[in-house]
Design an enzyme around this catalytic site. Structure first.
Site, PDB file in Angstrom:
ATOM      1  N   ARG A 143       5.141  -7.389  12.820  1.00 49.84           N
ATOM      2  CA  ARG A 143       3.983  -7.122  13.684  1.00 49.84           C
ATOM      3  C   ARG A 143       3.049  -8.315  13.570  1.00 49.84           C
ATOM      4  O   ARG A 143       3.233  -9.183  12.706  1.00 49.84           O
ATOM      5  CB  ARG A 143       3.293  -5.810  13.305  1.00 49.84           C
ATOM      6  CG  ARG A 143       2.775  -5.767  11.890  1.00 49.84           C
ATOM      7  CD  ARG A 143       1.947  -4.544  11.539  1.00 49.84           C
ATOM      8  NE  ARG A 143       2.658  -3.268  11.507  1.00 49.84           N
ATOM      9  CZ  ARG A 143       2.151  -2.174  10.941  1.00 49.84           C
ATOM     10  NH1 ARG A 143       0.975  -2.213  10.349  1.00 49.84           N
ATOM     11  NH2 ARG A 143       2.805  -1.028  10.957  1.00 49.84           N
TER      12      ARG A 143
ATOM     13  N   ARG B 163      -5.153   5.729   1.109  1.00 48.04           N
ATOM     14  CA  ARG B 163      -4.271   4.573   1.243  1.00 48.04           C
ATOM     15  C   ARG B 163      -4.648   3.647   0.079  1.00 48.04           C
ATOM     16  O   ARG B 163      -5.765   3.105   0.058  1.00 48.04           O
ATOM     17  CB  ARG B 163      -4.463   3.876   2.588  1.00 48.04           C
ATOM     18  CG  ARG B 163      -3.954   4.682   3.809  1.00 48.04           C
ATOM     19  CD  ARG B 163      -2.460   4.690   3.868  1.00 48.04           C
ATOM     20  NE  ARG B 163      -1.855   5.473   4.946  1.00 48.04           N
ATOM     21  CZ  ARG B 163      -1.516   4.981   6.139  1.00 48.04           C
ATOM     22  NH1 ARG B 163      -1.789   3.724   6.435  1.00 48.04           N
ATOM     23  NH2 ARG B 163      -0.913   5.740   7.048  1.00 48.04           N
TER      24      ARG B 163
ATOM     25  N   ARG C 163       0.838  -1.186   0.000  1.00 48.06           N
ATOM     26  CA  ARG C 163       0.000   0.000   0.000  1.00 48.06           C
ATOM     27  C   ARG C 163       0.877   1.241   0.000  1.00 48.06           C
ATOM     28  O   ARG C 163       2.016   1.205   0.471  1.00 48.06           O
ATOM     29  CB  ARG C 163      -0.961   0.025   1.199  1.00 48.06           C
ATOM     30  CG  ARG C 163      -0.266   0.197   2.556  1.00 48.06           C
ATOM     31  CD  ARG C 163      -0.206   1.643   2.985  1.00 48.06           C
ATOM     32  NE  ARG C 163       0.286   1.769   4.352  1.00 48.06           N
ATOM     33  CZ  ARG C 163       1.250   2.611   4.734  1.00 48.06           C
ATOM     34  NH1 ARG C 163       1.885   3.345   3.838  1.00 48.06           N
ATOM     35  NH2 ARG C 163       1.604   2.704   6.007  1.00 48.06           N
TER      36      ARG C 163
ATOM     37  N   CYS D 171       2.027  10.855   9.082  1.00 44.67           N
ATOM     38  CA  CYS D 171       3.043  10.349  10.008  1.00 44.67           C
ATOM     39  C   CYS D 171       4.416  10.371   9.325  1.00 44.67           C
ATOM     40  O   CYS D 171       4.560   9.839   8.224  1.00 44.67           O
ATOM     41  CB  CYS D 171       2.713   8.927  10.449  1.00 44.67           C
ATOM     42  SG  CYS D 171       3.867   8.314  11.691  1.00 44.67           S
TER      43      CYS D 171
ATOM     44  N   GLU E  15      -1.118  -3.313  13.202  1.00 47.87           N
ATOM     45  CA  GLU E  15      -0.247  -2.593  14.130  1.00 47.87           C
ATOM     46  C   GLU E  15      -0.684  -2.887  15.574  1.00 47.87           C
ATOM     47  O   GLU E  15      -1.866  -2.968  15.857  1.00 47.87           O
ATOM     48  CB  GLU E  15      -0.376  -1.096  13.847  1.00 47.87           C
ATOM     49  CG  GLU E  15       0.767  -0.285  14.371  1.00 47.87           C
ATOM     50  CD  GLU E  15       0.808   1.102  13.746  1.00 47.87           C
ATOM     51  OE1 GLU E  15      -0.165   1.539  13.125  1.00 47.87           O
ATOM     52  OE2 GLU E  15       1.848   1.740  13.867  1.00 47.87           O
TER      53      GLU E  15
ATOM     54  N   ARG F 188       4.144   0.739   2.289  1.00 42.53           N
ATOM     55  CA  ARG F 188       4.349  -0.406   3.196  1.00 42.53           C
ATOM     56  C   ARG F 188       4.007  -1.648   2.412  1.00 42.53           C
ATOM     57  O   ARG F 188       2.880  -1.830   1.963  1.00 42.53           O
ATOM     58  CB  ARG F 188       3.483  -0.286   4.439  1.00 42.53           C
ATOM     59  CG  ARG F 188       3.766  -1.385   5.441  1.00 42.53           C
ATOM     60  CD  ARG F 188       3.026  -1.202   6.767  1.00 42.53           C
ATOM     61  NE  ARG F 188       3.482  -2.211   7.716  1.00 42.53           N
ATOM     62  CZ  ARG F 188       3.048  -3.473   7.721  1.00 42.53           C
ATOM     63  NH1 ARG F 188       2.131  -3.861   6.859  1.00 42.53           N
ATOM     64  NH2 ARG F 188       3.542  -4.337   8.604  1.00 42.53           N
TER      65      ARG F 188
ATOM     66  N   GLU G 225      -5.645   7.465   8.088  1.00 43.40           N
ATOM     67  CA  GLU G 225      -4.555   8.297   8.633  1.00 43.40           C
ATOM     68  C   GLU G 225      -4.021   9.253   7.567  1.00 43.40           C
ATOM     69  O   GLU G 225      -3.582  10.360   7.874  1.00 43.40           O
ATOM     70  CB  GLU G 225      -3.432   7.392   9.133  1.00 43.40           C
ATOM     71  CG  GLU G 225      -2.302   8.115   9.776  1.00 43.40           C
ATOM     72  CD  GLU G 225      -1.208   7.165  10.247  1.00 43.40           C
ATOM     73  OE1 GLU G 225      -1.508   6.205  10.956  1.00 43.40           O
ATOM     74  OE2 GLU G 225      -0.053   7.414   9.873  1.00 43.40           O
TER      75      GLU G 225
ATOM     76  N   THR H 134       6.761   8.523   9.733  1.00 40.17           N
ATOM     77  CA  THR H 134       7.273   7.164   9.469  1.00 40.17           C
ATOM     78  C   THR H 134       6.924   6.712   8.057  1.00 40.17           C
ATOM     79  O   THR H 134       7.526   5.782   7.545  1.00 40.17           O
ATOM     80  CB  THR H 134       6.680   6.145  10.463  1.00 40.17           C
ATOM     81  OG1 THR H 134       5.245   6.103  10.276  1.00 40.17           O
ATOM     82  CG2 THR H 134       7.012   6.502  11.895  1.00 40.17           C
TER      83      THR H 134
HETATM   84  N1  DAR Z   1       1.423   5.687  17.407  1.00 44.56           N
HETATM   85  C1  DAR Z   1       2.351   6.266  16.464  1.00 44.56           C
HETATM   86  C2  DAR Z   1       2.531   5.303  15.303  1.00 44.56           C
HETATM   87  C3  DAR Z   1       3.634   5.587  14.381  1.00 44.56           C
HETATM   88  C4  DAR Z   1       3.762   4.631  13.228  1.00 44.56           C
HETATM   89  N2  DAR Z   1       2.458   4.070  12.764  1.00 44.56           N
HETATM   90  C5  DAR Z   1       1.567   4.758  12.016  1.00 44.56           C
HETATM   91  N3  DAR Z   1       1.819   5.943  11.540  1.00 44.56           N
HETATM   92  N4  DAR Z   1       0.389   4.203  11.758  1.00 44.56           N
HETATM   93  C6  DAR Z   1       3.671   6.502  17.235  1.00 44.56           C
HETATM   94  O1  DAR Z   1       4.267   7.580  17.072  1.00 44.56           O
HETATM   95  O2  DAR Z   1       4.067   5.594  17.946  1.00 44.56           O
END
Ligand code: DAR
Length: 370
Positions: free
Chosen positions: A322, A238, A126, A281, A327, A290, A234, A283
């Site tokens: 994971r 996506r 994704r 995010c 998650e 991902r 988010e 990340t």
């Molecule tokens: N709870 C966020 C998750 C960060 C990575 N995952 C995402 N973006 N879905 C943290 O900062 O831990």
């Protein structure tokens, strides 16, 4: 002359410094600089607090920040860039420049060449995308969320006629013509197609990302249920492809075509030469991708009861692990885990695919020897 510090600022600084001591892995707290914050004007202090609120209220956060506007990454670079480099493992002296390339390099990427049994595993890739001209999810108003959904519904009306991408749109927005009921919604969540109720995610809710739930949320799903577009999760989009079997290259190709079809019908996706596709995010920056496989590793997970050993092993191959439930979930009873390459920023789409294949081969060999 430094501004006199009001009690609110002092309280925030004290709280973050306490988080840094108690939760050293919280990257927001690790890289927060009190003087940097003090010297921001009131408006930018407020903007930055909106970005890092999730990491303050959830001290167990890993990143602890979500961008609210696409230009937050530039505006707050003195704090966000060190966090991004820390998470993505990019040293301070290495310039960050995101390239995009979906073209495989010709190496083997068929999972059945590792083990015929991997044909049964589910593959999923994704990407996260956000439409320029809108705030990111944490700062969108209800009307902006609905406006974006309607923009996408129009694009889906064309996509529905594309060979291989025909399907339907399922909306969660009350009174939307495509609205589905709770029974179908819950069924599609348990079928791992639709995303869960975001309002119960404490990280997202503090950041405002789950505000106005479920307005402006929905999912496009192809007839074969192998191409999906989440709307209003988010990130604003996506876009994902998923299928069983070992043909990773075929999966990536379908996703690439689907993305390009959508891209042609929408305003430009938010993007920067440095960080690639901009996402809520940090990340997810870079390819915004991902790519993951569900793989049974009963020995390395001690029958699904232990995730630590398999996580340590996977890190050796630049993989993250994971639970198969997503998650923050644990391994399945048969040791079924979700594995995906850790690198997303500074690597191309094709490199992500190849590192998933190579990492899987290495982890599978370890499982067989265990
Ligand atoms: N709870 C966020 C998750 C960060 C990575 N995952 C995402 N973006 N879905 C943290 O900062 O831990």
């Amino acid at each position: 002359m430094a501004k006199s510090e009001d009690s609110v600022t002092s309280t925030i600084i004290t709280k973050i410094e306490a988080i840094r001591n108690a939760n050293p892995d919280n990257l927001m707290a690790r890289h927060f600089d009190a003087d940097y914050f003090r010297n921001l004007d009131d408006q930018n202090q407020k903007r930055l607090l909106a970005v890092i609120a999730t990491g303050i209220e959830n001290s167990d956060s890993q990143m602890g920040a979500y961008a609210m506007q696409n230009d937050d990454y530039e505006l707050f670079a003195p704090m966000l860039d060190p966090m991004i480099r820390d998470y993505h493992g990019i040293s301070e002296d290495k310039p960050i420049k995101q390239a995009h390339d979906w073209q495989p390099d010709g190496s083997t990427s068929d999972l059945t060449t590792i083990d015929a049994g991997l044909e049964e595993g589910s593959m999923r890739v994704r990407v996260a995308r956000n439409v320029s001209g809108f705030p990111l999810a944490g700062a969108m108003s209800r009307s902006q969320r609905v406006e974006l959904e309607n923009l996408l519904i129009n694009a889906f009306k064309t996509l529905i006629n594309e060979p291989g991408f025909g399907g339907k749109y399922l909306s969660l927005t009350p009174d939307n013509p495509y609205e589905i009921g709770a029974v179908e919604y819950n069924q599609r969540v348990s079928d791992h197609q639709m995303f869960k109720d975001m309002s119960v995610d404490r990280y997202l809710s503090v950041a405002g990302i789950s505000s106005d739930w479920p307005w402006g949320r929905g999912m496009y799903i192809s007839e074969d249920e192998g191409f999906l577009v989440w709307v209003g999760e988010e990130d604003q989009l996506r876009i994902m492809a998923m299928q069983r079997g070992g043909d990773l290259a075929g999966l990536f190709e379908r996703l690439e075509i689907g993305i390009h079809r959508l891209e042609a019908m929408l305003p430009p996706f938010a993007h920067s030469p440095k960080y690639g596709y901009l996402t809520s995010c940090p990340t997810n920056l870079g390819a915004g991708m991902r790519a993951s496989l569900h793989v049974p590793l009963p020995k390395l997970t001690n029958g699904g009861s232990d995730m630590e050993r398999v996580k340590r092993a996977a890190r050796e191959f630049s993989l993250a692990v994971r639970g198969a439930g997503g998650e923050h979930s644990d391994a399945g009873g048969d040791g079924l885990v979700d594995i995906s390459p850790s690198a997303r920023l500074g690597v191309t789409e094709a490199q992500i695919m190849q590192s998933l294949f190579n990492g899987t081969a290495a982890l599978w060999a370890l499982e067989k020897q265990a």
